[in-house]
Write an enzyme that holds these catalytic residues in place. Structure first.
Site, PDB file in Angstrom:
ATOM      1  N   ASP A  13       0.913  -1.161   0.007  1.00  0.00           N
ATOM      2  CA  ASP A  13      -0.108   0.030   0.277  1.00  0.00           C
ATOM      3  C   ASP A  13       0.736   1.309  -0.029  1.00  0.00           C
ATOM      4  OD1 ASP A  13      -1.857  -1.914   0.156  1.00  0.00           O
ATOM      5  OD2 ASP A  13      -2.870  -0.898   1.961  1.00  0.00           O
ATOM      6  N   LEU A  78       0.600   3.354   7.751  1.00  0.00           N
ATOM      7  CA  LEU A  78       0.435   2.004   7.045  1.00  0.00           C
ATOM      8  C   LEU A  78       1.378   0.912   7.833  1.00  0.00           C
ATOM      9  CD1 LEU A  78       0.121   3.187   3.197  1.00  0.00           C
ATOM     10  CD2 LEU A  78      -1.554   3.326   5.204  1.00  0.00           C
ATOM     11  N   SER A 127      -8.387  -2.758   9.923  1.00  0.00           N
ATOM     12  CA  SER A 127      -8.474  -3.730   9.052  1.00  0.00           C
ATOM     13  C   SER A 127      -9.866  -4.609   9.411  1.00  0.00           C
ATOM     14  CB  SER A 127      -7.261  -4.740   9.259  1.00  0.00           C
ATOM     15  OG  SER A 127      -7.745  -6.013   8.875  1.00  0.00           O
ATOM     16  N   GLU A 129      -9.834  -7.541   9.643  1.00  0.00           N
ATOM     17  CA  GLU A 129      -9.540  -8.769  10.653  1.00  0.00           C
ATOM     18  C   GLU A 129     -10.126  -8.343  12.088  1.00  0.00           C
ATOM     19  OE1 GLU A 129      -7.612 -11.977  10.852  1.00  0.00           O
ATOM     20  OE2 GLU A 129      -8.406 -11.971   8.580  1.00  0.00           O
ATOM     21  N   TYR A 151      -2.902 -10.533  15.625  1.00  0.00           N
ATOM     22  CA  TYR A 151      -2.948  -9.286  14.690  1.00  0.00           C
ATOM     23  C   TYR A 151      -4.182  -8.384  14.606  1.00  0.00           C
ATOM     24  CZ  TYR A 151      -3.442  -6.668  10.268  1.00  0.00           C
ATOM     25  OH  TYR A 151      -3.824  -5.843   9.496  1.00  0.00           O
TER      26      TYR A 151
HETATM   27  P1  NDP Z   1       2.734  -4.569   4.043  1.00  0.00           P
HETATM   28  O1  NDP Z   1       3.110  -6.068   4.985  1.00  0.00           O
HETATM   29  O2  NDP Z   1       3.112  -5.005   2.395  1.00  0.00           O
HETATM   30  O3  NDP Z   1       3.689  -3.759   4.570  1.00  0.00           O
HETATM   31  C1  NDP Z   1       3.772  -3.437   5.746  1.00  0.00           C
HETATM   32  C2  NDP Z   1       4.865  -2.075   6.039  1.00  0.00           C
HETATM   33  O4  NDP Z   1       5.246  -1.935   7.326  1.00  0.00           O
HETATM   34  C3  NDP Z   1       6.304  -2.530   5.401  1.00  0.00           C
HETATM   35  O5  NDP Z   1       6.505  -1.284   5.039  1.00  0.00           O
HETATM   36  C4  NDP Z   1       7.249  -2.787   6.717  1.00  0.00           C
HETATM   37  O6  NDP Z   1       8.501  -2.419   6.419  1.00  0.00           O
HETATM   38  C5  NDP Z   1       6.565  -2.015   7.616  1.00  0.00           C
HETATM   39  N1  NDP Z   1       6.745  -2.237   8.968  1.00  0.00           N
HETATM   40  C6  NDP Z   1       7.090  -3.401   9.575  1.00  0.00           C
HETATM   41  N2  NDP Z   1       7.241  -3.342  10.961  1.00  0.00           N
HETATM   42  C7  NDP Z   1       7.448  -1.792  11.108  1.00  0.00           C
HETATM   43  C8  NDP Z   1       8.055  -1.277  12.170  1.00  0.00           C
HETATM   44  N3  NDP Z   1       8.612  -1.857  13.325  1.00  0.00           N
HETATM   45  N4  NDP Z   1       8.218   0.090  11.998  1.00  0.00           N
HETATM   46  C9  NDP Z   1       8.145   0.696  10.686  1.00  0.00           C
HETATM   47  N5  NDP Z   1       7.645   0.092   9.650  1.00  0.00           N
HETATM   48  C10 NDP Z   1       7.359  -1.176  10.033  1.00  0.00           C
HETATM   49  O7  NDP Z   1       1.400  -4.405   4.431  1.00  0.00           O
HETATM   50  P2  NDP Z   1       0.015  -3.713   3.406  1.00  0.00           P
HETATM   51  O8  NDP Z   1       0.916  -2.575   2.341  1.00  0.00           O
HETATM   52  O9  NDP Z   1      -0.638  -4.898   2.686  1.00  0.00           O
HETATM   53  O10 NDP Z   1      -0.533  -2.965   4.245  1.00  0.00           O
HETATM   54  C11 NDP Z   1      -0.486  -1.549   4.774  1.00  0.00           C
HETATM   55  C12 NDP Z   1      -1.535  -1.651   6.134  1.00  0.00           C
HETATM   56  O11 NDP Z   1      -2.547  -1.636   5.843  1.00  0.00           O
HETATM   57  C13 NDP Z   1      -0.901  -2.346   7.205  1.00  0.00           C
HETATM   58  O12 NDP Z   1      -0.844  -1.823   8.437  1.00  0.00           O
HETATM   59  C14 NDP Z   1      -1.789  -3.422   7.078  1.00  0.00           C
HETATM   60  O13 NDP Z   1      -1.816  -4.156   8.438  1.00  0.00           O
HETATM   61  C15 NDP Z   1      -3.216  -2.849   6.715  1.00  0.00           C
HETATM   62  N6  NDP Z   1      -3.878  -3.645   6.110  1.00  0.00           N
HETATM   63  C16 NDP Z   1      -3.741  -4.134   4.984  1.00  0.00           C
HETATM   64  C17 NDP Z   1      -4.916  -4.887   4.135  1.00  0.00           C
HETATM   65  C18 NDP Z   1      -4.319  -5.572   3.091  1.00  0.00           C
HETATM   66  O14 NDP Z   1      -5.353  -6.469   2.480  1.00  0.00           O
HETATM   67  N7  NDP Z   1      -3.418  -5.229   2.330  1.00  0.00           N
HETATM   68  C19 NDP Z   1      -6.137  -4.984   4.593  1.00  0.00           C
HETATM   69  C20 NDP Z   1      -6.436  -4.008   6.016  1.00  0.00           C
HETATM   70  C21 NDP Z   1      -5.289  -3.542   6.636  1.00  0.00           C
HETATM   71  P3  NDP Z   1       9.614  -3.589   5.774  1.00  0.00           P
HETATM   72  O15 NDP Z   1       9.342  -3.755   4.535  1.00  0.00           O
HETATM   73  O16 NDP Z   1      10.713  -3.055   6.262  1.00  0.00           O
HETATM   74  O17 NDP Z   1       9.376  -4.812   6.360  1.00  0.00           O
HETATM   75  P1  GDR Z   2      -5.448 -12.393   5.679  1.00  0.00           P
HETATM   76  O1  GDR Z   2      -4.654 -12.788   4.206  1.00  0.00           O
HETATM   77  O2  GDR Z   2      -5.205 -13.233   6.708  1.00  0.00           O
HETATM   78  O3  GDR Z   2      -6.890 -12.572   5.293  1.00  0.00           O
HETATM   79  O4  GDR Z   2      -5.002 -10.944   6.001  1.00  0.00           O
HETATM   80  P2  GDR Z   2      -3.905 -14.079   3.806  1.00  0.00           P
HETATM   81  O5  GDR Z   2      -3.976 -13.872   2.271  1.00  0.00           O
HETATM   82  O6  GDR Z   2      -2.734 -14.612   4.561  1.00  0.00           O
HETATM   83  O7  GDR Z   2      -5.019 -15.399   4.120  1.00  0.00           O
HETATM   84  C1  GDR Z   2      -6.411 -15.206   3.523  1.00  0.00           C
HETATM   85  C2  GDR Z   2      -6.893 -16.634   3.776  1.00  0.00           C
HETATM   86  O8  GDR Z   2      -6.486 -17.764   2.957  1.00  0.00           O
HETATM   87  C3  GDR Z   2      -6.240 -18.748   3.888  1.00  0.00           C
HETATM   88  N1  GDR Z   2      -5.360 -19.623   3.224  1.00  0.00           N
HETATM   89  C4  GDR Z   2      -4.235 -19.202   3.487  1.00  0.00           C
HETATM   90  N2  GDR Z   2      -3.312 -17.994   3.597  1.00  0.00           N
HETATM   91  C5  GDR Z   2      -2.037 -18.219   3.563  1.00  0.00           C
HETATM   92  N3  GDR Z   2      -1.590 -17.116   3.541  1.00  0.00           N
HETATM   93  N4  GDR Z   2      -1.131 -19.060   2.786  1.00  0.00           N
HETATM   94  C6  GDR Z   2      -1.729 -20.169   2.573  1.00  0.00           C
HETATM   95  O9  GDR Z   2      -1.301 -21.196   2.393  1.00  0.00           O
HETATM   96  C7  GDR Z   2      -3.267 -20.183   2.850  1.00  0.00           C
HETATM   97  N5  GDR Z   2      -4.298 -21.232   2.674  1.00  0.00           N
HETATM   98  C8  GDR Z   2      -5.457 -20.795   2.944  1.00  0.00           C
HETATM   99  C9  GDR Z   2      -6.205 -18.239   5.197  1.00  0.00           C
HETATM  100  O10 GDR Z   2      -6.403 -19.079   6.217  1.00  0.00           O
HETATM  101  C10 GDR Z   2      -7.026 -16.962   5.304  1.00  0.00           C
HETATM  102  O11 GDR Z   2      -8.367 -17.571   5.441  1.00  0.00           O
HETATM  103  C11 GDR Z   2      -4.780  -9.974   5.113  1.00  0.00           C
HETATM  104  C12 GDR Z   2      -3.443  -9.128   5.508  1.00  0.00           C
HETATM  105  O12 GDR Z   2      -3.183  -8.410   4.477  1.00  0.00           O
HETATM  106  C13 GDR Z   2      -3.945  -8.360   6.744  1.00  0.00           C
HETATM  107  O13 GDR Z   2      -2.948  -7.293   7.020  1.00  0.00           O
HETATM  108  C14 GDR Z   2      -5.084  -7.492   6.650  1.00  0.00           C
HETATM  109  O14 GDR Z   2      -5.551  -6.896   7.652  1.00  0.00           O
HETATM  110  C15 GDR Z   2      -6.151  -8.508   6.177  1.00  0.00           C
HETATM  111  O15 GDR Z   2      -5.946  -9.141   4.832  1.00  0.00           O
HETATM  112  C16 GDR Z   2      -7.490  -7.905   5.837  1.00  0.00           C
END
Ligand code: NDP
Ligand code: GDR
Length: 329
Positions: A13, A78, A127, A129, A151
């Site tokens: 993101d 984020l 989220s 979640e 989480y």
């Molecule tokens: P990513 O896992 O792709 O990115 C997470 C980011 O957080 C990375 O840049 C990581 O840095 C950074 N980070 C981890 N630990 C720390 C720390 N201690 N201090 C500062 N930065 C840190 O997540 P997404 O981009 O997918 O998601 C962005 C945000 O939105 C997150 O908060 C996630 O929980 C939330 N979210 C995501 C959803 C999704 O479906 N993608 C849905 C709902 C919420 P590094 O690269 O160094 O590890």
């Molecule tokens: P989620 O995403 O837990 O919803 O969190 P993920 O893609 O990890 O899992 C989605 C669903 O798939 C099932 N699953 C598996 N998941 C993974 N990762 N690997 C597997 O092999 C597998 N097999 C089945 C999981 O059990 C689950 O039900 C994501 C993250 O981006 C969070 O940070 C964010 O907040 C939520 O989406 C909304």
């Protein structure tokens, strides 16, 4: 020129949001952790206009130092440990970063505003979640929160802390309750990307099988590019608020497999998929589907990419990447 500060700039993101803000003429600052972060090169190559500041969400003074340089109008929090499965094995660390990290970010903003008189708008990445064991279908801003993982619990803490800072200090602090959103930039540990990458490799003869956990879980999956637009829109409103962002459609992992394998012409995937207990979670979120009516009405936001298109886009990008890595023309 407006100024924005993004934590989590190296994540999926963070990259899309930085791109969006740069296209709108913002000066963008991004927080990067670690003394030798392996993603620095990627960020510098893809988004050379982003100014990188070092710091960590667990270190309040590093955030304050970054604030004094960035002097942002908008702060997008984020950064998080975002992989749900990992959060059981690293529950304390997840609580520190994903939970307490939000408090540090809010404090950095509050103290910066008090010291400088500057107004800073704050976005928290909450989220779906947090809904966990869902109490209503579909889920909206009024649905009771019942998180099912460390989480999820940490995100609930950050969500309520954001609301509390809004109510206690009058901060323009908004929380986006975003449902799953994906893209070719999604981390390979998440199920959509794990599948799209494996399907690309299977079709190229580079891999035989994919091993997964629960195939029956259902998620409301959208495109990350659409979802970062909603983050920006929230901070352009006169009043801060909380919004659910989702497509309103849910699919199981089985349907994900249908679409991903169909993208490479495979219509029966059963012989390519194996189940492994290791990928099952101690407590599962069975069904997520969001109602984003409030965001659609108040922000004028709506999703533009449908699920089949999203998965085809991811498989296509992985085919290009895997061919390049394997030297296949
Ligand atoms: P990513 O896992 O792709 O990115 C997470 C980011 O957080 C990375 O840049 C990581 O840095 C950074 N980070 C981890 N630990 C720390 C720390 N201690 N201090 C500062 N930065 C840190 O997540 P997404 O981009 O997918 O998601 C962005 C945000 O939105 C997150 O908060 C996630 O929980 C939330 N979210 C995501 C959803 C999704 O479906 N993608 C849905 C709902 C919420 P590094 O690269 O160094 O590890
Ligand atoms: P989620 O995403 O837990 O919803 O969190 P993920 O893609 O990890 O899992 C989605 C669903 O798939 C099932 N699953 C598996 N998941 C993974 N990762 N690997 C597997 O092999 C597998 N097999 C089945 C999981 O059990 C689950 O039900 C994501 C993250 O981006 C969070 O940070 C964010 O907040 C939520 O989406 C909304």
């Amino acid at each position: 020129m407006k100024r924005a500060f993004i934590t989590g700039i190296t994540g999926q993101d963070g990259l899309y949001l930085a791109e969006l803000l740069l296209s709108k003429g913002y000066k963008v600052f991004g927080l990067m952790r670690g003394q030798n972060n392996p993603k620095r090169e990627l960020l510098e190559r893809e988004l050379p206009d982003v100014e990188i500041l070092t710091g960590d969400l667990t270190d309040l003074s590093s955030l304050m130092r970054a604030m004094s340089v960035a002097k942002p109008d908008e702060f997008y929090n984020l950064g998080a440990i975002s992989f749900v499965a990992y959060s059981w094995e690293n529950a304390h660390l997840t609580s520190e970063v994903t939970g307490m990290g939000v408090l540090n970010a809010l404090e950095a903003v509050r103290l910066h505003m008090a010291a400088t008189g500057q107004q800073v708008r704050f976005y928290q990445a909450s989220s779906s979640e947090m809904f966990g064991k869902v109490q209503t279908v579909p889920q909206d801003e009024d649905t009771l929160l019942w998180p099912r993982s460390p989480y999820g619990v940490a995100k609930v803490y950050g969500h309520y802390m954001t609301i509390n800072y809004r109510e206690s200090y009058g901060m323009h602090a908004s929380s986006g309750v975003l449902f799953n959103h994906e893209s070719p930039r999604r981390g390979p540990e998440f199920v959509t990307r794990k599948v799209s990458r494996a399907v690309a490799r299977i079709s190229l003869g580079l891999q035989d099988k994919i091993t997964l956990g629960n195939l029956d879980a259902q998620r409301d999956w959208g495109f990350a590019g659409d979802y970062v637009e909603a983050m920006w829109l929230m901070l352009q409103q006169d009043e801060p608020d909380d919004y659910v962002i989702s497509t309103g459609e849910t699919q199981s992992i089985r349907v994900l497999l249908d679409h991903a394998f169909a993208a490479v012409g495979i219509h029966d995937w059963s012989s390519y998929v194996e189940l492994d207990e290791r990928f099952m979670r101690p407590a599962e979120v069975d069904l997520l589907v969001g109602n984003s009516a409030k965001a659609q009405a108040k922000l004028g936001w709506k999703p533009t990419v449908k699920f089949p298109e999203l998965i085809a886009m991811m498989v296509e990008a992985d085919l290009v990447e895997q061919k390049e890595l394997a030297g296949i023309k």
